[in-house]
Design an enzyme around this catalytic site. Structure first.
Site, PDB file in Angstrom:
ATOM      1  N   ARG A  33       6.656   0.159  -1.308  1.00 52.74           N
ATOM      2  CA  ARG A  33       5.452   0.127  -2.146  1.00 52.74           C
ATOM      3  C   ARG A  33       5.601   0.961  -3.424  1.00 52.74           C
ATOM      4  O   ARG A  33       4.653   1.610  -3.869  1.00 52.74           O
ATOM      5  CB  ARG A  33       4.217   0.612  -1.374  1.00 52.74           C
ATOM      6  CG  ARG A  33       3.678  -0.387  -0.384  1.00 52.74           C
ATOM      7  CD  ARG A  33       3.076  -1.603  -1.104  1.00 52.74           C
ATOM      8  NE  ARG A  33       2.456  -2.473  -0.136  1.00 52.74           N
ATOM      9  CZ  ARG A  33       1.177  -2.391   0.222  1.00 52.74           C
ATOM     10  NH1 ARG A  33       0.385  -1.533  -0.356  1.00 52.74           N
ATOM     11  NH2 ARG A  33       0.720  -3.206   1.119  1.00 52.74           N
ATOM     12  N   ARG A  37      -0.692   0.735  -6.811  1.00 60.96           N
ATOM     13  CA  ARG A  37      -1.873   1.220  -7.518  1.00 60.96           C
ATOM     14  C   ARG A  37      -1.786   2.663  -7.981  1.00 60.96           C
ATOM     15  O   ARG A  37      -2.607   3.104  -8.772  1.00 60.96           O
ATOM     16  CB  ARG A  37      -3.106   1.064  -6.619  1.00 60.96           C
ATOM     17  CG  ARG A  37      -3.615  -0.356  -6.592  1.00 60.96           C
ATOM     18  CD  ARG A  37      -4.614  -0.564  -5.484  1.00 60.96           C
ATOM     19  NE  ARG A  37      -3.936  -0.524  -4.195  1.00 60.96           N
ATOM     20  CZ  ARG A  37      -4.436  -1.005  -3.059  1.00 60.96           C
ATOM     21  NH1 ARG A  37      -5.644  -1.514  -3.047  1.00 60.96           N
ATOM     22  NH2 ARG A  37      -3.756  -0.948  -1.941  1.00 60.96           N
ATOM     23  N   ARG A  46      -3.601  -5.149 -12.953  1.00 63.59           N
ATOM     24  CA  ARG A  46      -4.506  -5.579 -11.889  1.00 63.59           C
ATOM     25  C   ARG A  46      -5.766  -6.216 -12.437  1.00 63.59           C
ATOM     26  O   ARG A  46      -6.358  -7.061 -11.780  1.00 63.59           O
ATOM     27  CB  ARG A  46      -4.929  -4.347 -11.080  1.00 63.59           C
ATOM     28  CG  ARG A  46      -4.227  -4.271  -9.787  1.00 63.59           C
ATOM     29  CD  ARG A  46      -4.790  -3.134  -8.987  1.00 63.59           C
ATOM     30  NE  ARG A  46      -5.240  -3.688  -7.732  1.00 63.59           N
ATOM     31  CZ  ARG A  46      -6.328  -3.342  -7.099  1.00 63.59           C
ATOM     32  NH1 ARG A  46      -7.135  -2.460  -7.611  1.00 63.59           N
ATOM     33  NH2 ARG A  46      -6.623  -3.901  -5.952  1.00 63.59           N
ATOM     34  N   ASP A  82       4.441 -10.343  -1.145  1.00 58.55           N
ATOM     35  CA  ASP A  82       3.801  -9.831   0.062  1.00 58.55           C
ATOM     36  C   ASP A  82       4.299 -10.595   1.274  1.00 58.55           C
ATOM     37  O   ASP A  82       4.699 -11.753   1.173  1.00 58.55           O
ATOM     38  CB  ASP A  82       2.276  -9.956  -0.031  1.00 58.55           C
ATOM     39  CG  ASP A  82       1.605  -9.028   0.977  1.00 58.55           C
ATOM     40  OD1 ASP A  82       1.435  -7.831   0.668  1.00 58.55           O
ATOM     41  OD2 ASP A  82       1.285  -9.483   2.090  1.00 58.55           O
ATOM     42  N   TYR A 158      -1.142 -10.716  11.762  1.00 56.21           N
ATOM     43  CA  TYR A 158      -2.148 -10.990  10.719  1.00 56.21           C
ATOM     44  C   TYR A 158      -2.669 -12.425  10.821  1.00 56.21           C
ATOM     45  O   TYR A 158      -3.843 -12.693  10.559  1.00 56.21           O
ATOM     46  CB  TYR A 158      -1.557 -10.741   9.324  1.00 56.21           C
ATOM     47  CG  TYR A 158      -1.383  -9.272   9.027  1.00 56.21           C
ATOM     48  CD1 TYR A 158      -2.446  -8.506   8.547  1.00 56.21           C
ATOM     49  CD2 TYR A 158      -0.172  -8.630   9.245  1.00 56.21           C
ATOM     50  CE1 TYR A 158      -2.298  -7.155   8.296  1.00 56.21           C
ATOM     51  CE2 TYR A 158      -0.007  -7.278   9.004  1.00 56.21           C
ATOM     52  CZ  TYR A 158      -1.076  -6.543   8.520  1.00 56.21           C
ATOM     53  OH  TYR A 158      -0.932  -5.197   8.281  1.00 56.21           O
TER      54      TYR A 158
HETATM   55  C1  LIG Z   1       1.761  -5.152   6.515  1.00 63.79           C
HETATM   56  C2  LIG Z   1       2.280  -5.489   5.135  1.00 63.79           C
HETATM   57  C3  LIG Z   1       1.586  -6.244   4.123  1.00 63.79           C
HETATM   58  N1  LIG Z   1       2.431  -6.314   3.034  1.00 63.79           N
HETATM   59  C4  LIG Z   1       3.595  -5.641   3.285  1.00 63.79           C
HETATM   60  C5  LIG Z   1       3.544  -5.146   4.615  1.00 63.79           C
HETATM   61  C6  LIG Z   1       4.669  -4.428   5.334  1.00 63.79           C
HETATM   62  C7  LIG Z   1       4.790  -3.005   4.983  1.00 63.79           C
HETATM   63  C8  LIG Z   1       3.637  -2.122   5.437  1.00 63.79           C
HETATM   64  O1  LIG Z   1       3.493  -1.926   6.651  1.00 63.79           O
HETATM   65  O2  LIG Z   1       2.918  -1.635   4.552  1.00 63.79           O
HETATM   66  C9  LIG Z   1       4.783  -5.500   2.404  1.00 63.79           C
HETATM   67  C10 LIG Z   1       4.592  -5.424   0.942  1.00 63.79           C
HETATM   68  N2  LIG Z   1       3.438  -5.537   0.204  1.00 63.79           N
HETATM   69  C11 LIG Z   1       3.709  -5.411  -1.121  1.00 63.79           C
HETATM   70  C12 LIG Z   1       5.117  -5.275  -1.276  1.00 63.79           C
HETATM   71  C13 LIG Z   1       5.779  -5.292  -2.648  1.00 63.79           C
HETATM   72  C14 LIG Z   1       6.842  -4.456  -3.028  1.00 63.79           C
HETATM   73  C15 LIG Z   1       6.692  -2.942  -2.942  1.00 63.79           C
HETATM   74  O3  LIG Z   1       6.945  -2.397  -1.830  1.00 63.79           O
HETATM   75  O4  LIG Z   1       6.460  -2.293  -3.982  1.00 63.79           O
HETATM   76  C16 LIG Z   1       5.665  -5.244   0.010  1.00 63.79           C
HETATM   77  C17 LIG Z   1       7.119  -5.046   0.437  1.00 63.79           C
HETATM   78  C18 LIG Z   1       2.753  -5.462  -2.237  1.00 63.79           C
HETATM   79  C19 LIG Z   1       1.304  -5.274  -1.980  1.00 63.79           C
HETATM   80  N3  LIG Z   1       0.540  -5.788  -0.956  1.00 63.79           N
HETATM   81  C20 LIG Z   1      -0.772  -5.455  -1.117  1.00 63.79           C
HETATM   82  C21 LIG Z   1      -0.889  -4.678  -2.310  1.00 63.79           C
HETATM   83  C22 LIG Z   1      -2.185  -4.141  -2.893  1.00 63.79           C
HETATM   84  C23 LIG Z   1      -2.991  -5.252  -3.517  1.00 63.79           C
HETATM   85  C24 LIG Z   1      -3.439  -5.025  -4.929  1.00 63.79           C
HETATM   86  O5  LIG Z   1      -2.830  -4.280  -5.685  1.00 63.79           O
HETATM   87  O6  LIG Z   1      -4.420  -5.684  -5.290  1.00 63.79           O
HETATM   88  C25 LIG Z   1       0.401  -4.567  -2.849  1.00 63.79           C
HETATM   89  C26 LIG Z   1       0.816  -3.884  -4.124  1.00 63.79           C
HETATM   90  C27 LIG Z   1      -1.901  -5.874  -0.232  1.00 63.79           C
HETATM   91  C28 LIG Z   1      -1.657  -5.886   1.235  1.00 63.79           C
HETATM   92  N4  LIG Z   1      -0.647  -6.558   1.860  1.00 63.79           N
HETATM   93  C29 LIG Z   1      -0.708  -6.339   3.237  1.00 63.79           C
HETATM   94  C30 LIG Z   1      -1.849  -5.522   3.481  1.00 63.79           C
HETATM   95  C31 LIG Z   1      -2.277  -5.029   4.848  1.00 63.79           C
HETATM   96  C32 LIG Z   1      -2.446  -5.265   2.237  1.00 63.79           C
HETATM   97  C33 LIG Z   1      -3.746  -4.521   2.010  1.00 63.79           C
HETATM   98  C34 LIG Z   1      -3.590  -3.067   2.001  1.00 63.79           C
HETATM   99  C35 LIG Z   1      -3.391  -2.564   0.614  1.00 63.79           C
HETATM  100  O7  LIG Z   1      -4.089  -3.046  -0.281  1.00 63.79           O
HETATM  101  O8  LIG Z   1      -2.554  -1.679   0.440  1.00 63.79           O
HETATM  102  C36 LIG Z   1       0.244  -6.886   4.232  1.00 63.79           C
END
Ligand SMILES: Cc1c2[nH]c(c1CCC(=O)O)Cc1[nH]c(c(CCC(=O)O)c1C)Cc1[nH]c(c(CCC(=O)O)c1C)Cc1[nH]c(c(C)c1CCC(=O)O)C2
Length: 349
Positions: A33, A37, A46, A82, A158
């Site tokens: 990540r 944000r 965003r 994602d 999920y």
């Molecule tokens: C479970 C999981 C998800 N996504 C991911 C996982 C596995 C890793 C972990 O356990 O955290 C993996 C992921 N998600 C994202 C990346 C991109 C690359 C990076 O790591 O920078 C990666 C590798 C972007 C993202 N994925 C998400 C965001 C935030 C959304 C936004 O900016 O509007 C980002 C940057 C959204 C997301 N995506 C997911 C959730 C539960 C959420 C909501 C929680 C949150 O908002 O942080 C599913």
């Protein structure tokens, strides 16, 4: 051409070398990540488009992948995307709702599963491959480009639940009461994940990571069946087509089960969660690369305590192939300057 301006070979990328089993010192660093944000430039993007649009528009996804590379010179650039893009590409409804996270149309029956169409995945994910192919041209020569997917079990959590959950009760219940249906879902995801990751490699990803964020909720028999076995199949499929591409596995909170995971799946690198003790795990698993595992809260808080903890992890794994990372993703309100201080500390010898 003299050696100074000869093009760099892939083996001059520190992260790629470490993922292939070399003990590089100081260890290369990237963060889960790292595009997020906590960065002002990320928040500015965003406001322009919703999350799915940002993932599926190559211009935007490329820019978001590059932001942390520009700011910190990370050794690895992870594709901005994602793990839930896969179910979405199969036709499951998906929305990211502010303050709530992902919301999907829950899969609870054979009819729900039947409505998904794995044949759509390749076409629906074409923009992701376009993003990777642009990145392989725009990244600095020393930076390794990482693709990724969720592991079948975590993605299934999920899909069945219809979003995040504290205990994934509906998913665990389906495993017990409808094992054939759950097996079918896992098999579908296993095949599609392997194909999708091969596509990412063909588009320019130099290594791939499998995120199994919820592996740790399973008892040992289910861990073997739904975490180790699908991962083993995915690794075998990728190896057949792309034998040289490193694969990172992240069976989060797998505890002592990570030993079997490391021995049996064939991954090149084991990513450690925050709870894992690096020195202990190094004793427990075969001589593969380890990745991790600073507490994201240590990064959030910064200061001397962060530097001390980061150096302790780095030094505990000295002499062994290691990629420095967190034990889970960067937290939302992490001060960006702490990330810079961490990179400097890990690289200071
Ligand atoms: C479970 C999981 C998800 N996504 C991911 C996982 C596995 C890793 C972990 O356990 O955290 C993996 C992921 N998600 C994202 C990346 C991109 C690359 C990076 O790591 O920078 C990666 C590798 C972007 C993202 N994925 C998400 C965001 C935030 C959304 C936004 O900016 O509007 C980002 C940057 C959204 C997301 N995506 C997911 C959730 C539960 C959420 C909501 C929680 C949150 O908002 O942080 C599913």
């Amino acid at each position: 051409m003299n050696s100074e301006n000869a093009p760099l070979s892939p083996s001059s990328k520190p992260l790629l070398r470490a993922l292939k089993g070399e003990a590089v010192w100081p260890p290369p660093i990237w963060l889960m990540r790292q595009a997020g944000r906590y960065l002002p430039e990320f928040r500015a993007m965003r406001d322009k488009a919703d999350f799915l649009t940002r993932c599926m528009t190559p211009d935007m996804a490329e820019e978001l992948t590059l932001q942390p590379i520009r700011r910190y010179g990370m050794d690895g650039a992870i594709l901005f995307s994602d793990i839930l893009i896969l179910p979405w590409a199969m036709g499951q409804s998906l929305e990211f709702i502010e303050g709530r996270g992902p919301v999907l149309g829950a899969i609870r029956s054979a009819a729900d599963l039947q409505r998904l169409d794995p044949k759509r995945v390749l076409e629906a994910t074409a923009p992701v491959r376009e993003t990777l192919s642009r990145l392989s041209k725009s990244l600095p020569e020393v930076t390794t480009l990482l693709g990724f997917a969720g592991s079948p079990f975590t993605v299934a959590c999920y899909m069945v639940e219809g979003g995040g959950s504290r205990d994934f009760a509906a998913t665990r219940q389906m495993m017990q009461t409808e094992p054939m249906l759950f097996d079918r879902l896992i098999e579908t995801l296993t095949v599609s994940t392997a194909e999708m990751l091969c596509g990412q490699i063909e588009a320019g990803a130099e290594a791939v990571m499998l995120f199994d964020s919820w592996a740790g909720i399973l008892p040992p028999t289910a861990f073997r069946r739904y975490v180790i076995e699908p991962t083993r199949q995915i690794v075998r499929h990728i190896r057949e087509k792309h034998p040289g591409t490193p694969i990172i596995g992240f069976p989060r909170l797998g505890g002592i089960m990570v030993r079997e995971y490391a021995e049996q799946t064939g991954v090149n690198t084991l990513a450690l969660d925050t709870v894992a003790d690096p020195a202990q795990i190094a004793e427990l698993v075969p001589e593969i690369t380890l990745q991790g595992n600073l507490d994201p809260m240590a990064l959030f808080s910064g200061g001397e305590a962060m530097i001390r903890e980061a150096k302790a992890i780095r030094d505990a794994l000295k002499g062994r192939p290691h990629v420095f990372n967190l034990g889970h993703g960067v937290m939302q309100h992490t001060p960006p300057e702490n990330v810079g201080a961490l990179v400097d500390a890990v690289r200071a010898v």
